[in-house]
Design a protein around this motif. Structure first.
Motif, PDB file in Angstrom:
ATOM      1  N   GLU A 101       0.819  -1.210   0.000  1.00  0.00           N
ATOM      2  CA  GLU A 101       0.000   0.000   0.000  1.00  0.00           C
ATOM      3  C   GLU A 101       0.855   1.263   0.000  1.00  0.00           C
ATOM      4  O   GLU A 101       1.073   1.859  -1.046  1.00  0.00           O
ATOM      5  CB  GLU A 101      -0.993   0.017   1.167  1.00  0.00           C
ATOM      6  N   MET A 102       1.385   1.694   1.165  1.00  0.00           N
ATOM      7  CA  MET A 102       2.128   2.959   1.209  1.00  0.00           C
ATOM      8  C   MET A 102       3.631   2.757   1.407  1.00  0.00           C
ATOM      9  O   MET A 102       4.368   3.728   1.534  1.00  0.00           O
ATOM     10  CB  MET A 102       1.588   3.840   2.343  1.00  0.00           C
ATOM     11  N   VAL A 103       4.090   1.519   1.450  1.00  0.00           N
ATOM     12  CA  VAL A 103       5.512   1.248   1.646  1.00  0.00           C
ATOM     13  C   VAL A 103       5.989   0.267   0.570  1.00  0.00           C
ATOM     14  O   VAL A 103       5.188  -0.292  -0.181  1.00  0.00           O
ATOM     15  CB  VAL A 103       5.802   0.660   3.045  1.00  0.00           C
ATOM     16  N   ASN A 104       7.296   0.074   0.498  1.00  0.00           N
ATOM     17  CA  ASN A 104       7.899  -0.894  -0.419  1.00  0.00           C
ATOM     18  C   ASN A 104       7.734  -0.523  -1.884  1.00  0.00           C
ATOM     19  O   ASN A 104       7.836  -1.377  -2.777  1.00  0.00           O
ATOM     20  CB  ASN A 104       7.327  -2.297  -0.184  1.00  0.00           C
ATOM     21  N   LEU A 105       7.462   0.750  -2.176  1.00  0.00           N
ATOM     22  CA  LEU A 105       7.326   1.179  -3.563  1.00  0.00           C
ATOM     23  C   LEU A 105       8.700   1.333  -4.211  1.00  0.00           C
ATOM     24  O   LEU A 105       9.681   1.704  -3.566  1.00  0.00           O
ATOM     25  CB  LEU A 105       6.568   2.505  -3.637  1.00  0.00           C
ATOM     26  N   LEU A 106       8.744   1.058  -5.511  1.00  0.00           N
ATOM     27  CA  LEU A 106       9.985   1.201  -6.274  1.00  0.00           C
ATOM     28  C   LEU A 106      10.033   2.576  -6.933  1.00  0.00           C
ATOM     29  O   LEU A 106       9.191   2.876  -7.783  1.00  0.00           O
ATOM     30  CB  LEU A 106      10.062   0.119  -7.358  1.00  0.00           C
ATOM     31  N   PRO A 107      10.975   3.438  -6.571  1.00  0.00           N
ATOM     32  CA  PRO A 107      11.113   4.716  -7.283  1.00  0.00           C
ATOM     33  C   PRO A 107      11.359   4.451  -8.775  1.00  0.00           C
ATOM     34  O   PRO A 107      12.242   3.686  -9.152  1.00  0.00           O
ATOM     35  CB  PRO A 107      12.338   5.360  -6.625  1.00  0.00           C
TER      36      PRO A 107
END
Length: 213
Positions: A166-172
């Motif tokens: 959801e709001m964490v672990n996103l890949l820039p």
């Protein structure tokens, strides 16, 4: 002669009394140490079920996690690591999300594969094995969870949870198809979501050294 005999008897009785006192003290100390050892679990675990709220979202959805996770060190051999790891674990994770907007509850179940604890805290991961109809495409995916055990609750729970989507672990720079990074074993963010109902119990145990031989 009689006085000498009386003195010898007195000395003998005193010595016996002293030995008895020392023996009792040693037994008490040993019992206390054994009790202390028994009070510390040999293996870590995280158990319980709770609902929680997201501090950054205000909605009528109901979200909950149920954990039954237990450390099973050195139980899962890996390529190049035949003994397995001290973080090996077993158990289950259940995820439930009631969507108020759709008036439907989505559920998922996963198999725990890693667990690490500290005092009152834990991170664990599970590979999802089942998702209800209409739920997210998680089957075969590893998800990360974190838990803070706030202790004996009085009124509102002091426990917290965190999770790896959801709001964490996103890949820039990630794409719409792959916005998130793959979750490794025992990887999860800090427990940022307050529990509102129910609670969790974390039994902490230090990671064990490799088995001999």
């Amino acid at each position: 002669m009689r006085s000498v005999i009386r003195r010898k008897v007195t000395v003998s009785l005193t010595a016996l009394a002293t030995m008895s006192t020392l023996s009792t003290a040693c037994a008490t100390s040993a019992g206390a140490n054994a009790g202390s050892r028994e009070a510390r679990p040999a293996y870590a675990s995280v158990t319980g079920s709770a609902e929680f709220t997201l501090p950054y979202v205000k909605d009528d959805d109901v979200r909950s996690f149920t954990f039954d996770a237990h450390a099973a060190p050195y139980s899962k051999p890996l390529p190049g690591i035949p003994t397995g790891l001290p973080t090996d674990a077993r158990g289950t994770v259940k995820v439930s999300h009631y969507s108020a907007g759709r008036d439907i509850t989505y559920t998922s179940e996963g198999r725990v594969d890693c667990l690490v604890t500290g005092p009152h805290t834990a991170t664990l991961t599970a590979v999802i094995t089942k998702v209800s109809a209409g739920g997210p495409p998680w089957v075969g995916k590893r998800l990360g969870f974190s838990v803070h055990d706030g202790g004996a609750d009085q009124g509102r729970s002091r426990d917290r949870v965190g999770f790896s989507w959801e709001m964490v672990n996103l890949l820039p720079g990630g794409t719409a198809e792959t916005p998130e990074a793959q979750v490794g074993t025992c990887m999860a963010p800090a427990p940022y979501a307050p529990v509102t109902k129910g609670g969790y119990t974390v039994h902490h145990a230090d990671l064990l050294p490799p088995p001999r031989g």
